[in-house]
Scaffold this motif. Structure first.
Motif, PDB file in Angstrom:
ATOM      1  N   GLU A  94      -6.043   9.569  -1.427  1.00 28.83           N
ATOM      2  CA  GLU A  94      -5.760   8.098  -0.057  1.00 28.83           C
ATOM      3  C   GLU A  94      -7.052   8.899   0.672  1.00 28.83           C
ATOM      4  N   ALA A  95      -7.455  10.297   1.110  1.00 31.86           N
ATOM      5  CA  ALA A  95      -8.419  11.119   1.755  1.00 31.86           C
ATOM      6  C   ALA A  95      -9.896  11.074   1.369  1.00 31.86           C
ATOM      7  N   TYR A  96      -9.417  11.714   0.063  1.00 30.99           N
ATOM      8  CA  TYR A  96     -11.470  10.867  -0.183  1.00 30.99           C
ATOM      9  C   TYR A  96     -11.476   9.307   0.300  1.00 30.99           C
ATOM     10  N   MET A  97     -10.719   9.097   0.196  1.00 30.83           N
ATOM     11  CA  MET A  97     -11.065   7.346   0.622  1.00 30.83           C
ATOM     12  C   MET A  97     -11.623   6.917   1.488  1.00 30.83           C
ATOM     13  N   ALA A  98     -11.020   7.686   2.184  1.00 32.31           N
ATOM     14  CA  ALA A  98     -11.406   7.476   4.297  1.00 32.31           C
ATOM     15  C   ALA A  98     -12.159   8.242   4.095  1.00 32.31           C
ATOM     16  N   PHE A  99     -12.534   9.601   3.925  1.00 30.26           N
ATOM     17  CA  PHE A  99     -13.555  10.808   3.764  1.00 30.26           C
ATOM     18  C   PHE A  99     -15.110   9.449   3.192  1.00 30.26           C
ATOM     19  N   LEU A 100     -15.020   8.982   2.446  1.00 36.36           N
ATOM     20  CA  LEU A 100     -16.145   8.335   1.489  1.00 36.36           C
ATOM     21  C   LEU A 100     -16.869   7.286   2.603  1.00 36.36           C
ATOM     22  N   ALA A 101     -15.256   5.764   3.453  1.00 40.87           N
ATOM     23  CA  ALA A 101     -16.492   5.359   3.988  1.00 40.87           C
ATOM     24  C   ALA A 101     -16.218   5.451   5.576  1.00 40.87           C
ATOM     25  N   ASP A 102     -15.951   6.931   5.904  1.00 42.88           N
ATOM     26  CA  ASP A 102     -15.903   7.058   7.684  1.00 42.88           C
ATOM     27  C   ASP A 102     -17.054   8.740   7.523  1.00 42.88           C
ATOM     28  N   CYS A 104     -19.464   9.880   5.041  1.00 39.02           N
ATOM     29  CA  CYS A 104     -19.921   9.225   3.753  1.00 39.02           C
ATOM     30  C   CYS A 104     -21.069   7.809   4.168  1.00 39.02           C
ATOM     31  N   GLY A 105     -20.506   6.447   5.243  1.00 38.75           N
ATOM     32  CA  GLY A 105     -20.595   5.851   4.606  1.00 38.75           C
ATOM     33  C   GLY A 105     -20.157   4.232   3.696  1.00 38.75           C
ATOM     34  N   ASN A 106     -19.568   5.070   2.947  1.00 40.43           N
ATOM     35  CA  ASN A 106     -19.852   3.909   1.528  1.00 40.43           C
ATOM     36  C   ASN A 106     -18.637   2.783   1.625  1.00 40.43           C
ATOM     37  N   GLY A 107     -19.649   1.533   1.487  1.00 35.83           N
ATOM     38  CA  GLY A 107     -18.908   0.478   0.856  1.00 35.83           C
ATOM     39  C   GLY A 107     -17.943   0.315   0.171  1.00 35.83           C
ATOM     40  N   LYS A 108     -16.825  -0.613  -0.065  1.00 34.33           N
ATOM     41  CA  LYS A 108     -15.528  -1.005  -0.802  1.00 34.33           C
ATOM     42  C   LYS A 108     -15.908   0.302  -1.992  1.00 34.33           C
ATOM     43  N   LYS A 109     -17.225  -0.927  -2.660  1.00 35.52           N
ATOM     44  CA  LYS A 109     -17.802  -1.075  -4.487  1.00 35.52           C
ATOM     45  C   LYS A 109     -18.240   0.215  -4.650  1.00 35.52           C
ATOM     46  N   VAL A 110     -18.665   0.981  -3.259  1.00 35.74           N
ATOM     47  CA  VAL A 110     -18.876   2.396  -4.403  1.00 35.74           C
ATOM     48  C   VAL A 110     -17.704   3.404  -4.373  1.00 35.74           C
ATOM     49  N   ILE A 111     -17.019   2.944  -2.699  1.00 36.43           N
ATOM     50  CA  ILE A 111     -15.792   4.010  -3.499  1.00 36.43           C
ATOM     51  C   ILE A 111     -15.058   3.801  -4.307  1.00 36.43           C
ATOM     52  N   ASN A 112     -15.186   2.383  -4.850  1.00 35.97           N
ATOM     53  CA  ASN A 112     -14.042   2.389  -6.110  1.00 35.97           C
ATOM     54  C   ASN A 112     -14.642   2.206  -7.306  1.00 35.97           C
ATOM     55  N   THR A 113     -16.137   2.449  -7.202  1.00 34.62           N
ATOM     56  CA  THR A 113     -16.663   3.343  -8.235  1.00 34.62           C
ATOM     57  C   THR A 113     -16.716   5.073  -8.238  1.00 34.62           C
ATOM     58  N   LYS A 114     -17.135   5.555  -7.083  1.00 35.91           N
ATOM     59  CA  LYS A 114     -16.356   7.159  -7.483  1.00 35.91           C
ATOM     60  C   LYS A 114     -14.488   7.339  -6.984  1.00 35.91           C
ATOM     61  N   PHE A 136      -2.733   9.222 -10.288  1.00 34.13           N
ATOM     62  CA  PHE A 136      -3.055   8.339  -9.449  1.00 34.13           C
ATOM     63  C   PHE A 136      -2.838   6.317  -9.765  1.00 34.13           C
ATOM     64  N   ASP A 137      -3.384   6.369 -11.617  1.00 34.35           N
ATOM     65  CA  ASP A 137      -3.724   5.336 -12.526  1.00 34.35           C
ATOM     66  C   ASP A 137      -2.360   4.456 -11.376  1.00 34.35           C
ATOM     67  N   GLY A 138      -2.617   3.907 -11.024  1.00 31.53           N
ATOM     68  CA  GLY A 138      -1.622   1.812 -10.593  1.00 31.53           C
ATOM     69  C   GLY A 138      -1.341   3.187  -9.186  1.00 31.53           C
ATOM     70  N   LYS A 139      -0.747   3.648  -9.170  1.00 31.58           N
ATOM     71  CA  LYS A 139      -0.289   4.145  -7.678  1.00 31.58           C
ATOM     72  C   LYS A 139      -1.614   4.219  -6.163  1.00 31.58           C
ATOM     73  N   LEU A 140      -2.502   4.503  -7.074  1.00 34.73           N
ATOM     74  CA  LEU A 140      -3.199   4.213  -6.447  1.00 34.73           C
ATOM     75  C   LEU A 140      -3.685   3.359  -5.573  1.00 34.73           C
ATOM     76  N   GLU A 141      -3.765   2.357  -6.546  1.00 37.31           N
ATOM     77  CA  GLU A 141      -3.971   0.422  -5.969  1.00 37.31           C
ATOM     78  C   GLU A 141      -2.794   0.344  -5.368  1.00 37.31           C
ATOM     79  N   ARG A 142      -1.405   0.387  -5.293  1.00 36.75           N
ATOM     80  CA  ARG A 142      -0.448   0.141  -4.159  1.00 36.75           C
ATOM     81  C   ARG A 142      -0.697   0.413  -2.697  1.00 36.75           C
ATOM     82  N   ILE A 143      -1.128   2.173  -2.595  1.00 35.47           N
ATOM     83  CA  ILE A 143      -1.469   2.506  -1.499  1.00 35.47           C
ATOM     84  C   ILE A 143      -2.429   1.700  -1.045  1.00 35.47           C
ATOM     85  N   LYS A 144      -4.452   1.439  -1.768  1.00 37.09           N
ATOM     86  CA  LYS A 144      -4.562   0.925  -1.095  1.00 37.09           C
ATOM     87  C   LYS A 144      -4.790  -1.011  -0.705  1.00 37.09           C
ATOM     88  N   HIS A 145      -3.964  -1.582  -1.486  1.00 31.49           N
ATOM     89  CA  HIS A 145      -3.769  -2.861  -0.806  1.00 31.49           C
ATOM     90  C   HIS A 145      -2.423  -3.528  -0.147  1.00 31.49           C
TER      91      HIS A 145
END
Length: 341
Positions: A94-102, A104-114, A136-145
């Motif tokens: 979850e922190a990594y996804m926030a790092f990529l967004a904040d 690295c300026g990555n959008g949702k699709k790029v974050i999903n790929t990473k 985190f399979d499945g579990k991360l999706e719940r955190i994300k959405h």
């Protein structure tokens, strides 16, 4: 024009990759992570040679970013360390996804790929039986959405809840009491020390030093050796427990035991902690919630440095970001009013 735009986007993306996964940062990556990821790449490219220079080249670049990130922010843990995967991986991702967004300026699709690049590695590791489960399979999706679902499973206990559990577990142990001596000590030692379940699982009589109020040389995540401390109150409970063990002929070195296996399994410890949560009406109480609650309690005194030391964190930022309960907007406004008044 569309092709040009795509090329410009690719160039911009590559600049971000080069800017973060620099040679200096790459040099800091845990060598074991480099080695196991190279093993993954060899395995996958043999089976998927047609995408060796496309999909897996991109995945390799993205994984370099992830490995640099954990080297700088998460104590450079080994990618296959079961203790980290079991207890911390959702926070890490979850922190990594926030790092990529904040950052690295990555959008949702790029974050999903990473994230998929990291997930692909763990799918392979699971199939190879290098780890028990995908972390985190499945579990991360719940955190994300579904952030509300995450809040259900992560609890910061407050003073009255902590006291209610402590008092209930201290009650006389009779055949009618659903909580036994081991439940009481699981709670008290875990709360006193804020230790991980991996350390709790490793506690042994031979590592116990009552006079010093510690279990010494206990293996934590990544093979780190730590002391697990406890209070004077818990010491007295341990003394009673040791006498009870002696009277009942329990000779195993494991501090927490079951008669069938000797050492109590992590799963059994987790089930007992879930049962402890029922005292205060929490049905999905987890070992990590005890750790978070204890460190948050210390942090609320204003001394996050002490919380960091008890947690054995390398970075105070980790303690502050992931082990301190966030204030509500109402609480923030109230503090502002007090300052302004």
């Amino acid at each position: 024009m569309e092709r040009k735009a795509n090329l410009e986007y690719q160039t911009k993306k590559d600049r971000v990759i080069r800017r973060y996964a620099t040679k200096v940062r790459m040099a800091k990556i845990n060598p074991k992570n480099i080695k196991v990821y190279q093993k993954y790449l060899r395995s996958r490219t043999i089976q998927n040679a047609d995408v060796k220079n496309t999909t897996y080249k991109v995945y390799h670049s993205y994984m370099n970013i992830f490995m640099c990130y954990i080297a700088e922010n998460w104590d450079n843990f080994y990618l296959l360390d079961e203790d980290v995967l079991e207890e911390d991986m959702l926070d890490v991702m979850e922190a990594y996804m926030a790092f990529l967004a904040d950052d690295c300026g990555n959008g949702k699709k790029v974050i999903n790929t990473k994230v998929s690049a990291v997930s692909s590695f763990y799918i392979w590791a699971t199939k190879r039986r290098l780890i028990k489960n995908h972390p985190f399979d499945g579990k991360l999706e719940r955190i994300k959405h579904a952030q509300d679902e995450k809040r259900i499973s992560v609890h910061f206990l407050h003073k009255d809840q902590i006291q209610a559990i402590t008092d209930r577990l201290a009650e006389e142990k009779t055949s009618l009491n659903k909580y036994d001596r081991q439940d009481e000590l699981i709670w008290n030692i875990a709360f006193d020390s804020a230790c991980r379940i991996g350390a709790l699982h490793q506690l042994s009589i031979s590592n116990l030093e009552l006079d010093k109020h510690i279990f010494h040389d206990i293996r934590e995540k990544e093979g780190k050796i730590v002391d697990v401390p406890f209070t004077e109150r818990t010491k007295k409970i341990i003394e009673e427990y040791l006498k009870w063990r002696e009277d009942n002929g329990i000779e195993t070195d494991a501090f927490f035991y079951n008669r069938a296996q000797g050492r109590m399994s992590k799963q059994a410890l987790s089930m007992r902690i879930r049962k402890i949560g029922e005292i205060i009406g929490i049905g999905d109480f987890r070992p990590h919630s005890i750790r978070k609650s204890r460190l948050n309690q210390i942090g609320q005194t204003g001394n996050i440095e002490l919380a960091k030391e008890l947690a054995h964190h390398e970075s105070m930022d980790t303690t502050a970001r992931f082990y301190m309960e966030k204030k509500s907007s109402a609480e923030t406004l109230k503090e502002i009013d007090n300052l302004m008044g």
